[in-house]
Design a protein around this motif. Structure first.
Motif, PDB file in Angstrom:
ATOM      1  N   HIS A 682       5.220  13.002  -2.862  1.00 61.76           N
ATOM      2  CA  HIS A 682       4.805  11.627  -2.326  1.00 61.76           C
ATOM      3  C   HIS A 682       5.917  10.938  -2.012  1.00 61.76           C
ATOM      4  N   PRO A 684       9.252   9.354   0.207  1.00 62.29           N
ATOM      5  CA  PRO A 684       9.442   9.300   1.500  1.00 62.29           C
ATOM      6  C   PRO A 684      10.614   9.947   2.013  1.00 62.29           C
ATOM      7  N   GLN A 716       3.156  10.356   8.673  1.00 54.91           N
ATOM      8  CA  GLN A 716       2.793   8.733   8.970  1.00 54.91           C
ATOM      9  C   GLN A 716       4.390   8.025   8.822  1.00 54.91           C
ATOM     10  N   ARG A 717       4.108   7.024   9.418  1.00 54.60           N
ATOM     11  CA  ARG A 717       5.593   6.061   9.617  1.00 54.60           C
ATOM     12  C   ARG A 717       5.486   4.966   8.743  1.00 54.60           C
ATOM     13  N   GLN A 718       6.215   4.620   7.690  1.00 55.85           N
ATOM     14  CA  GLN A 718       6.094   3.491   6.782  1.00 55.85           C
ATOM     15  C   GLN A 718       7.373   2.629   6.790  1.00 55.85           C
ATOM     16  N   GLU A 719       7.444   1.582   7.558  1.00 59.69           N
ATOM     17  CA  GLU A 719       8.736   0.776   8.013  1.00 59.69           C
ATOM     18  C   GLU A 719       9.911   1.790   8.418  1.00 59.69           C
ATOM     19  N   ASN A 721      10.682   4.462   7.057  1.00 59.64           N
ATOM     20  CA  ASN A 721      10.735   5.951   6.442  1.00 59.64           C
ATOM     21  C   ASN A 721       9.573   6.508   7.060  1.00 59.64           C
ATOM     22  N   GLN A 723       6.201   9.477   5.895  1.00 62.81           N
ATOM     23  CA  GLN A 723       5.413   9.999   4.879  1.00 62.81           C
ATOM     24  C   GLN A 723       4.766  11.401   5.312  1.00 62.81           C
TER      25      GLN A 723
END
Length: 770
Positions: A682, A684, A716-719, A721, A723
């Motif tokens: 998990h 990034p 998936q995009r997180q800011e 980064n 995932q």
């Protein structure tokens, strides 16, 4: 696009003074420079070039025994009353050739009763003789076919015609077959030495020479002078872009004079009312070769491009019925308007496909589409060839349903070349892959099975790469003279007019104007006769520089005003007279922002080559340098860095190291391994981290993500980064396709990186200055 300035050698004063005698009110210095550059350096040669009255043309019987045989067969036909058919072609040279024979032979044989003509349909037939057409003529009782602008290589069709009791006389100027075809006579200047004054004749001029021989042999029969045909000869010669030297230039000069003389008469008194009406519609007066190349020629060609059948054009050029000629001229004008719109549409579609090609590894451009109109492919191919510097072949794979010679599995198209490549020879060597093929070294038509297109594309590219031996195919535009805005105007126009008619071997003078800028720019879409807008843009402007306070008008065909650079620039243009607006103007050819280096030099100091240097620390602190460390995968990346260096007045340092290429399958396994690890932990990851680890580009990484998704991963995009999460969804068939796309993209990237590591600096400099 590489700009080249013709090497200048100042002519001696005596020669300048000699040219000034012809230039009258104009200065003569510019014209003298051009004559000297083009090898016209002796008084006698200059006189013959400028004044056709001092030129001694070759006799028609210079063709030798072949023209004697043709005249004998025609005389025999006159005695027996056998039916004769003229077999023409659907382009401007072929149409005017047919018209010359129709009017010329019509002096000896009754038109419609004994003499007829046949023009193949561009969209359902091909250039040259064909069996269905021969069958039709045989059914009408024809015993002799006289071809014009075609027929030299139609051996199978000639033998077939003979089996039906039809003799054939070929008049043509296209490439010859290995052996003489089994005809009564073949009159083709390609049999003559290259230095012969008749060698460059186009189809219409060869047809004229046959009529001339008949006039000499039977002087008491014709009711009208042979010279009545010269205006048609000029139209075909100039429209066909043959080299205007020797008799070609002489006939074109005479014909243009006759064309203009007839146009100046009242419409009711014109000998060719159809030609006069066409000139009116295209707002020309017939006194310039450009009135043909930009006016009459494209309109005659447009009829077959749009309608297929261009037979009525012969009537347009030869009829004396004013009302009928006006109707046909307006129909021709509308066809040309439709052609412009259709050409623009196809060109936009071709450009989209072209943007997906890497020209650095493409020697011959071959593109296909089922939606492309066959009639305009030659025009678009010519434009693409000129812009890219590469021979271009465009094919339409449209399915035919009318049972013509072209079955649904055949692609039809056109090919256009560049000066350094003999396209005819290049394509002919792949004849085993073709259905039909014919043409010139610079232009050809062809058809082939759709399934053969990939093999044909690969073979012709490989052949050209081998024959060029690494020669640069960068497109070029060549300027002849450097002038200022103050030089532009009537005097310069009249001075350069001494070189007309211009064409192959004697191109229209191109003027380089440095450090200039544009004002009052605007564009519009012209309208056709019915008020419908044509999808073809032209931009009007005023050009200025520091030489004068007065601007000079100009036009740029096919471009929007936004395409003109802001600020100071350099441009290459031709000077012209707009007979509609009654003004002198320039026609823009090429433009670019003003640069500091001279056009004729290839100084590589702007780009420093530090590829694979072990250490570049000693230069990294210099503000005058822009260092590019990452090896590019396309020319656009390199062009971006180069423009950045120019805009900041820096030198570009190419400092990438030899790529350490991983096996392609390992890269995919590494990406899958990273995805599994990130899904399990998990953690990034950034896009940059993935790119550095895998050594691939953004585009390939995107395709890699598509493959991961098919394997059941979610990205998936997180800011800033990413995932990566495992999901149970899995599609083996789709996954295989996506993975193969990824592998192909990485393979192409590795090829490109290897290419850019080894490509010579001279090639890089040349490509950057396009």
């Amino acid at each position: 696009m590489e700009w080249i300035l013709t090497a200048t050698e100042k002519p001696p004063n005596w020669f300048i003074e000699l040219v000034q005698q012809y230039a009258t009110a104009a200065g003569g210095n510019f014209a003298a420079q051009l004559f000297w550059q083009r090898g016209i350096k002796e008084p006698e040669k200059l006189a013959a070039f400028i004044n056709y009255q001092t030129y001694q043309p070759a006799d028609a019987f210079a063709f030798g025994e072949e023209i004697n045989l043709a005249v004998e067969r025609l005389i025999k036909t006159g005695k027996t009353g056998e039916k004769i058919a003229i077999w023409g072609d659907f382009d401007a040279d072929g149409i005017t050739s047919t018209a010359v024979l129709w009017d010329g032979l019509g002096e000896f044989f009754p038109q419609h009763r004994q003499l007829s003509y046949y023009i193949p349909n561009r969209l359902t037939e091909s250039h040259g003789l064909n069996k269905p057409g021969i069958d039709n003529l045989a059914a009408e009782g024809c015993k002799l076919i006289v071809t014009c602008d075609t027929g030299s290589t139609n051996i199978t069709e000639i033998i077939y015609a003979q089996s039906l009791g039809i003799d054939i006389i070929v008049t043509d100027h296209h490439t010859l077959p290995p052996e003489r075809p089994p005809v009564v006579a073949i009159i083709n200047p390609r049999y003559l030495p290259k230095e012969h004054p008749l060698y460059h004749l186009s189809g219409v001029a060869v047809a004229y020479k046959l009529v001339e021989a008949l006039y000499i042999s039977l002087p008491d029969i014709p009711e009208h002078p042979l010279t009545n045909l010269l205006d048609l000869v000029a139209v075909g010669l100039i429209a066909d872009l043959v080299q205007l030297s020797g008799d070609c230039r002489y006939l074109a000069q005479l014909g243009i004079q006759q064309l203009h003389t007839d146009f100046k008469k009242l419409p009711t008194a014109r000998r060719r009312p159809g030609v006069g009406k066409l000139l009116e519609l295209c707002q020309k007066s017939g006194d310039r070769p450009t009135d043909i190349s930009f006016g009459l020629g494209p309109r005659i060609n447009a009829v077959s491009r749009i309608h297929g059948d261009a037979s009525f054009c012969v009537e347009l050029l030869t009829s004396r019925d004013m009302q009928r000629c006006q109707q046909l001229a307006e129909e021709t004008e509308l066809a040309n308007s439709r052609r412009k719109s259709l050409q623009k549409d196809v060109q936009n579609q071709v450009n989209k496909k072209l943007s997906q090609l890497d020209l650095s590894t493409t020697s011959v451009i071959v593109l296909e589409d089922p939606q492309w109109a066959v009639g305009v492919l030659g025009l678009v191919a010519g434009q693409i060839a000129q812009e890219t510097g590469r021979p271009t072949i465009l094919l339409s794979t449209e399915v035919k349903e009318n049972g013509t010679d072209y079955s649904p599995s055949l692609a039809r198209g056109s090919a256009r070349s560049i000066n350094s490549v003999d396209l005819y020879q290049l394509v002919q060597e792949q004849a085993h892959l073709l259905h039909r093929f014919g043409g010139h070294p610079f232009a050809a038509g062809l058809s082939l099975l759709v399934e053969n297109i990939p093999l044909f594309t690969a073979a012709i590219n490989q052949k050209l790469r081998q024959s060029l031996g690494g020669v640069n195919l960068t497109p070029t535009v060549q300027a002849d003279l450097v002038v200022t805005v103050a030089d532009l105007g009537k005097d310069l126009f009249l001075e350069l007019k001494l070189l007309e008619p211009c064409g192959m071997g004697n191109p229209i003078p191109k003027l380089l104007i440095k450090n200039c800028w544009f004002e009052n720019t605007w564009h519009r879409k012209p309208e056709d006769l019915k008020g419908k807008q044509i999808q073809y843009i032209k931009t009007d402007f005023d050009i200025r520089d520091d030489s004068t306070e007065n601007p000079f008008p100009g036009i740029w065909w096919g471009h929007y005003k936004e395409e003109l650079p802001l600020g100071r620039c350099d441009c290459i243009a031709e000077i012209d007279f707009n007979s509609f607006k009654k003004r002198y103007e320039i026609r823009l050819i090429a433009v670019r922002p003003n640069v500091e280096f001279e056009l004729e030099t290839h100084n590589s100091a702007v780009i420093l080559d530090w590829r694979n240097e072990q250490s570049i620390t000693e230069i990294t602190d210099k503000k005058s340098l822009l260092i590019m460390k990452n090896c590019p995968t396309n020319w656009d990346d390199l062009q971006f860095w180069y423009k950045k260096a120019v805009s900041h007045q820096q030198q570009l340092v190419i400092a990438w190291k030899q790529p350490q290429q991983q096996p392609i399958s390992n890269i995919w396994l590494t990406l899958v391994g990273i995805a599994k690890y990130l899904s399990r932990t998990h953690k990034p990851v950034t896009r940059v981290q993935l790119l550095e680890k895998l050594g691939i580009s953004d585009q390939s990484l995107y395709l890699g993500f598509q493959g991961l998704k098919c394997l059941g991963f979610i990205i998936q995009r997180q800011e800033n980064n990413l995932q990566i999460i495992w999901d149970s969804t899995y599609d083996q068939k789709t996954a295989d396709h996506s993975i193969n796309q990824f592998l192909a993209a990485v393979r192409e990237e590795q090829f490109q990186r290897d290419y850019f590591f080894h490509v010579p600096l001279s090639m890089i400099v040349s490509m950057m200055r396009k």
